[in-house]
Motif scaffolding. Structure first.
Motif, PDB file in Angstrom:
ATOM      1  N   ASN A 188       1.243   4.298  -2.963  1.00 27.35           N
ATOM      2  CA  ASN A 188       0.852   5.664  -2.614  1.00 27.35           C
ATOM      3  C   ASN A 188       2.031   6.563  -2.278  1.00 27.35           C
ATOM      4  O   ASN A 188       1.888   7.499  -1.505  1.00 27.35           O
TER       5      ASN A 188
ATOM      6  N   PHE B 226       0.834  -1.204   0.000  1.00 23.47           N
ATOM      7  CA  PHE B 226       0.000   0.000   0.000  1.00 23.47           C
ATOM      8  C   PHE B 226       0.873   1.260   0.000  1.00 23.47           C
ATOM      9  O   PHE B 226       0.606   2.205  -0.742  1.00 23.47           O
TER      10      PHE B 226
ATOM     11  N   ALA C 132      -5.792  -7.088  -1.287  1.00 24.87           N
ATOM     12  CA  ALA C 132      -4.340  -6.930  -1.421  1.00 24.87           C
ATOM     13  C   ALA C 132      -3.781  -7.830  -2.523  1.00 24.87           C
ATOM     14  O   ALA C 132      -4.172  -8.989  -2.651  1.00 24.87           O
ATOM     15  N   HIS C 133      -2.845  -7.284  -3.313  1.00 25.31           N
ATOM     16  CA  HIS C 133      -2.221  -8.032  -4.416  1.00 25.31           C
ATOM     17  C   HIS C 133      -1.726  -9.393  -3.944  1.00 25.31           C
ATOM     18  O   HIS C 133      -1.036  -9.490  -2.949  1.00 25.31           O
TER      19      HIS C 133
ATOM     20  N   ASN D 296      -9.803  -0.618   1.970  1.00 24.06           N
ATOM     21  CA  ASN D 296     -10.175  -1.282   0.719  1.00 24.06           C
ATOM     22  C   ASN D 296      -9.010  -2.108   0.184  1.00 24.06           C
ATOM     23  O   ASN D 296      -9.195  -3.242  -0.277  1.00 24.06           O
ATOM     24  N   TYR D 297      -7.809  -1.557   0.251  1.00 20.46           N
ATOM     25  CA  TYR D 297      -6.650  -2.290  -0.248  1.00 20.46           C
ATOM     26  C   TYR D 297      -6.440  -3.572   0.560  1.00 20.46           C
ATOM     27  O   TYR D 297      -6.115  -4.619  -0.001  1.00 20.46           O
TER      28      TYR D 297
ATOM     29  N   TYR E 297      -8.941   4.170   1.625  1.00 15.61           N
ATOM     30  CA  TYR E 297      -8.226   3.444   0.575  1.00 15.61           C
ATOM     31  C   TYR E 297      -7.439   2.275   1.174  1.00 15.61           C
ATOM     32  O   TYR E 297      -7.353   1.201   0.585  1.00 15.61           O
TER      33      TYR E 297
END
Length: 137
Positions: free
Chosen positions: A72, A68, A112-113, A107-108, A104
């Motif tokens: 950002n 994250f 998460a990837h 939500n991430y 954000y």
């Protein structure tokens, strides 16, 4: 205007331009750094910018936070503090984080990837309030 006054004006203008250049360069150098959040930052003001999660490995949380922050960097992110309390992970952000950034982040964390695809990534958010009694109707 004589030559002496003109020279003084040119010197003053040059000093102002050089000072502005150095101040701007200092600001630009710090804008993409990830700041570490320190406990003393909490002393300044009461903090209500926390996220509590359960059923998540701390290792996964740390990876998701780093991802994250990497996403950002332009927004000058601040690394939150992680505390373990009653088998829950408490993520504390500094008081001055923007609410939008906090949203954000939440939500991430949900998506998460690569982490969200792992079978043991069972993230559950806690809202910190007591359960409400159901009304009989």
């Amino acid at each position: 205007m004589n030559n002496k006054n003109l020279i003084i004006l040119v010197v003053i203008a040059s000093v102002i331009i050089i000072a502005m250049f150095f101040l701007r360069q200092k600001t630009d150098n710090n804008s993409n750094e990830v700041k570490a959040f320190k406990e003393k930052d909490l002393i300044q003001i009461t903090n209500n910018k926390i996220v509590i999660v359960k059923n998540l490995k701390q290792e996964y949380l740390e990876i998701a936070i780093e991802q994250f922050l990497d996403l950002n960097k332009g927004g000058n992110p601040i690394k939150p503090k992680i505390t373990i309390f009653d088998n829950k992970l408490v993520i504390t952000f500094p008081y001055d984080i923007e609410f939008e950034t906090l949203c954000y982040f939440i939500n991430y964390m949900e998506y998460a990837h690569d982490l969200s695809l792992k079978p043991d990534y069972n993230l559950k958010f806690m809202d910190g309030t007591k359960p409400k009694k159901e009304m009989n109707g």
